[in-house]
Scaffold this motif. Structure first.
Motif, PDB file in Angstrom:
ATOM      1  N   LEU A  10       0.838  -1.198   0.000  1.00 21.03           N
ATOM      2  CA  LEU A  10       0.000   0.000   0.000  1.00 21.03           C
ATOM      3  C   LEU A  10       0.871   1.245   0.000  1.00 21.03           C
ATOM      4  CD1 LEU A  10      -2.686   1.488   0.257  1.00 21.03           C
ATOM      5  CD2 LEU A  10      -2.543   1.164   2.735  1.00 21.03           C
ATOM      6  N   ARG A  11       1.902   1.243   0.809  1.00 25.70           N
ATOM      7  CA  ARG A  11       2.812   2.395   0.871  1.00 25.70           C
ATOM      8  C   ARG A  11       3.471   2.640  -0.483  1.00 25.70           C
ATOM      9  NH1 ARG A  11       5.379   0.830   5.153  1.00 25.70           N
ATOM     10  NH2 ARG A  11       7.269   0.064   4.140  1.00 25.70           N
ATOM     11  N   ALA A  12       3.876   1.569  -1.161  1.00 25.12           N
ATOM     12  CA  ALA A  12       4.516   1.717  -2.468  1.00 25.12           C
ATOM     13  C   ALA A  12       3.545   2.282  -3.501  1.00 25.12           C
ATOM     14  CB  ALA A  12       5.062   0.368  -2.924  1.00 25.12           C
ATOM     15  N   LEU A  13       2.319   1.775  -3.532  1.00 24.16           N
ATOM     16  CA  LEU A  13       1.332   2.258  -4.503  1.00 24.16           C
ATOM     17  C   LEU A  13       0.982   3.718  -4.258  1.00 24.16           C
ATOM     18  CD1 LEU A  13      -1.030  -0.861  -4.634  1.00 24.16           C
ATOM     19  CD2 LEU A  13       0.561  -0.099  -6.415  1.00 24.16           C
ATOM     20  N   ASN A  17       1.838   6.843  -7.018  1.00 25.84           N
ATOM     21  CA  ASN A  17       0.760   7.694  -7.511  1.00 25.84           C
ATOM     22  C   ASN A  17       0.954   9.154  -7.129  1.00 25.84           C
ATOM     23  OD1 ASN A  17      -1.778   6.320  -8.853  1.00 25.84           O
ATOM     24  ND2 ASN A  17      -1.032   4.854  -7.331  1.00 25.84           N
ATOM     25  N   VAL A  18       1.275   9.402  -5.870  1.00 27.52           N
ATOM     26  CA  VAL A  18       1.375  10.782  -5.393  1.00 27.52           C
ATOM     27  C   VAL A  18       2.598  11.480  -5.981  1.00 27.52           C
ATOM     28  CG1 VAL A  18       1.713  12.234  -3.357  1.00 27.52           C
ATOM     29  CG2 VAL A  18       0.081  10.332  -3.289  1.00 27.52           C
ATOM     30  N   VAL A  19       3.728  10.785  -6.036  1.00 28.20           N
ATOM     31  CA  VAL A  19       4.943  11.396  -6.589  1.00 28.20           C
ATOM     32  C   VAL A  19       4.738  11.749  -8.056  1.00 28.20           C
ATOM     33  CG1 VAL A  19       7.344  10.945  -7.241  1.00 28.20           C
ATOM     34  CG2 VAL A  19       6.549  10.376  -4.943  1.00 28.20           C
ATOM     35  N   ILE A  59      -0.887  -0.550 -18.154  1.00 31.83           N
ATOM     36  CA  ILE A  59      -0.366  -0.482 -16.791  1.00 31.83           C
ATOM     37  C   ILE A  59      -0.084   0.967 -16.391  1.00 31.83           C
ATOM     38  CG2 ILE A  59       1.579  -1.092 -15.295  1.00 31.83           C
ATOM     39  CD1 ILE A  59       1.779  -3.726 -16.776  1.00 31.83           C
ATOM     40  N   THR A  60       0.584   1.713 -17.265  1.00 34.32           N
ATOM     41  CA  THR A  60       1.027   3.050 -16.868  1.00 34.32           C
ATOM     42  C   THR A  60      -0.130   4.004 -16.591  1.00 34.32           C
ATOM     43  OG1 THR A  60       1.276   3.612 -19.228  1.00 34.32           O
ATOM     44  CG2 THR A  60       3.243   2.853 -18.048  1.00 34.32           C
ATOM     45  N   TYR A  61      -1.260   3.829 -17.293  1.00 35.56           N
ATOM     46  CA  TYR A  61      -2.356   4.787 -17.089  1.00 35.56           C
ATOM     47  C   TYR A  61      -2.918   4.719 -15.675  1.00 35.56           C
ATOM     48  CZ  TYR A  61      -6.543   1.749 -17.008  1.00 35.56           C
ATOM     49  OH  TYR A  61      -7.530   0.859 -16.660  1.00 35.56           O
ATOM     50  N   ASN A  62      -2.712   3.567 -14.988  1.00 31.78           N
ATOM     51  CA  ASN A  62      -3.232   3.400 -13.632  1.00 31.78           C
ATOM     52  C   ASN A  62      -2.512   4.269 -12.598  1.00 31.78           C
ATOM     53  OD1 ASN A  62      -5.078   0.995 -14.071  1.00 31.78           O
ATOM     54  ND2 ASN A  62      -3.155   0.204 -14.866  1.00 31.78           N
ATOM     55  N   PHE A  63      -1.380   4.838 -12.976  1.00 30.28           N
ATOM     56  CA  PHE A  63      -0.595   5.644 -12.045  1.00 30.28           C
ATOM     57  C   PHE A  63      -0.584   7.125 -12.420  1.00 30.28           C
ATOM     58  CE2 PHE A  63       1.104   1.332 -11.951  1.00 30.28           C
ATOM     59  CZ  PHE A  63       1.121   1.060 -10.595  1.00 30.28           C
ATOM     60  N   LEU A  64      -1.375   7.495 -13.401  1.00 28.34           N
ATOM     61  CA  LEU A  64      -1.395   8.884 -13.867  1.00 28.34           C
ATOM     62  C   LEU A  64      -2.687   9.575 -13.463  1.00 28.34           C
ATOM     63  CD1 LEU A  64      -0.126   8.391 -17.551  1.00 28.34           C
ATOM     64  CD2 LEU A  64       1.236   9.026 -15.547  1.00 28.34           C
ATOM     65  N   HIS A  65      -2.545  10.798 -12.966  1.00 27.08           N
ATOM     66  CA  HIS A  65      -3.700  11.666 -12.693  1.00 27.08           C
ATOM     67  C   HIS A  65      -3.359  13.019 -13.324  1.00 27.08           C
ATOM     68  CE1 HIS A  65      -4.099   8.477  -9.675  1.00 27.08           C
ATOM     69  NE2 HIS A  65      -5.387   8.732  -9.707  1.00 27.08           N
ATOM     70  N   LEU A  66      -3.816  13.212 -14.536  1.00 27.52           N
ATOM     71  CA  LEU A  66      -3.343  14.320 -15.362  1.00 27.52           C
ATOM     72  C   LEU A  66      -4.244  15.550 -15.343  1.00 27.52           C
ATOM     73  CD1 LEU A  66      -2.186  12.296 -18.518  1.00 27.52           C
ATOM     74  CD2 LEU A  66      -0.903  12.828 -16.426  1.00 27.52           C
ATOM     75  N   LEU A  77      -6.929  12.646  -4.955  1.00 28.23           N
ATOM     76  CA  LEU A  77      -7.191  12.574  -3.515  1.00 28.23           C
ATOM     77  C   LEU A  77      -8.142  11.429  -3.183  1.00 28.23           C
ATOM     78  CD1 LEU A  77      -7.057  13.700  -0.606  1.00 28.23           C
ATOM     79  CD2 LEU A  77      -8.962  15.219  -1.221  1.00 28.23           C
ATOM     80  N   PHE A  78      -9.270  11.372  -3.875  1.00 30.31           N
ATOM     81  CA  PHE A  78     -10.247  10.343  -3.527  1.00 30.31           C
ATOM     82  C   PHE A  78      -9.796   8.956  -3.966  1.00 30.31           C
ATOM     83  CE2 PHE A  78     -13.046  13.981  -2.851  1.00 30.31           C
ATOM     84  CZ  PHE A  78     -13.678  13.574  -1.677  1.00 30.31           C
ATOM     85  N   ASN A  79      -9.072   8.862  -5.071  1.00 32.88           N
ATOM     86  CA  ASN A  79      -8.525   7.551  -5.429  1.00 32.88           C
ATOM     87  C   ASN A  79      -7.567   7.047  -4.355  1.00 32.88           C
ATOM     88  OD1 ASN A  79      -9.857   6.906  -7.798  1.00 32.88           O
ATOM     89  ND2 ASN A  79      -8.304   7.789  -9.140  1.00 32.88           N
TER      90      ASN A  79
END
Length: 312
Positions: A10-13, A17-19, A59-66, A77-79
């Protein structure tokens, strides 16, 4: 510190995402060639056949919030809040490899359904990004594997997670065509979570492949029949299923010793294994049932009793 208390996966995910969100919002979105590259090659562009020439997009789109401004901030935030609220429980119950596997497979499932439905009115999208499909996969998998589980949010009363899944999907349908929400990705994530949970309840292992991300073998639980009788009890930080195996293994020692020492007498009640205050007889009965028939032979009420006992 709150962050350090979160389980490893959880910490890694959360960190990834946040970074990525912060780095994108501060410098990258202002550098035109980089912004175009990210949107065109790392976010999910569901047009066929182009997307299959860049399969990493699933895979990569799951870590992007553009998204920018307040909408973009609320998106990530809510994700991330949902990921914390649900992911911690899932990792504690089933291990870090399982959480990562559901996150990644849920995103892939959401992406595939988005591609399949891209030309359907109101369901298609030119560019898709965000962790929502992965979060819905975790939510659904948790709801299917543990239907009794509830979550209490803010000032709302506790609600079963399976009802949350239904509410999320109902809102998607209610606002169909009224927003740019990737509805097909949400549905695909939920469907993938359902399939993963259903197959793993049947004994299929769909998560151990992700162990390489943590430097080797997985921490996911194995069948209690394969655990050595001298295996030490796992700590409370271990996944629930792994702790359960440790309790079952430790439980066999006093029972075997009593049988050897008192062959002609009825054995004494074995030592209490679970850290609970009451209901020991019921817990003992459930543990005996697991020893004889396996964890999946338990009813949902028995699983609930055992899980709640382990948390005390």
């Amino acid at each position: 510190m709150w962050y350090r208390l979160q389980p490893a996966a959880l910490r890694a995910l959360l960190t990834i995402n946040v970074v990525i969100y912060v780095v994108w919002q501060l410098p990258l979105k202002f550098i035109d060639p980089v912004a175009v590259f990210v949107s065109s090659h790392l976010a999910l562009n569901p047009a066929v056949p182009q997307v299959f020439f860049e399969p990493w997009q699933f895979i990569t789109y799951n870590f992007l919030h553009l998204s920018v401004r307040l909408g973009g901030f609320l998106h990530v935030l809510f994700n991330m809040l949902w990921l914390v609220w649900l992911g911690r429980d899932y990792e504690e119950l089933h291990g870090k490899e399982s959480l990562v596997a559901v996150y990644l497979l849920g995103g892939i499932g959401g992406g595939l359904l988005s591609v399949a439905l891209n030309n359907v009115p109101f369901l298609g999208a030119s560019v898709i990004y965000g962790a929502s499909a992965s979060v819905l996969a975790i939510m659904t998998a948790l709801a299917i594997r543990h239907p009794y589980k509830q979550i209490a949010l803010f000032f709302f009363p506790p609600i079963r997670i399976i009802y949350l899944v239904a509410i999320f999907l109902a809102f998607d349908l209610l606002f169909l065509g009224a927003s740019n929400t990737a509805i097909a990705a949400h549905a695909g994530g939920a469907l993938t979570g359902f399939l993963i949970a259903t197959l793993e309840k049947q004994g299929r292992d769909l998560s151990s492949w992700s162990g390489f991300l943590f430097g080797g073998g997985g921490s996911r639980s194995r069948s209690s029949r394969g655990r050595s009788s001298n295996t030490p009890r796992p700590s409370k930080d271990a996944p629930f299923m792994e702790r359960l195996e440790g309790w079952l293994a430790a439980r066999q020692k006093p029972k075997a010793k009593e049988a050897d020492e008192r062959p002609d007498q009825e054995p004494r009640r074995h030592a209490r294994i679970l850290p609970i205050d009451g209901g020991q007889a019921e817990v003992d009965r459930i543990l005996d049932k697991i020893s004889q028939s396996g964890y999946e032979s338990l009813s949902e009420e028995e699983k609930k009793t055992l899980y709640e006992a382990s948390q005390r």
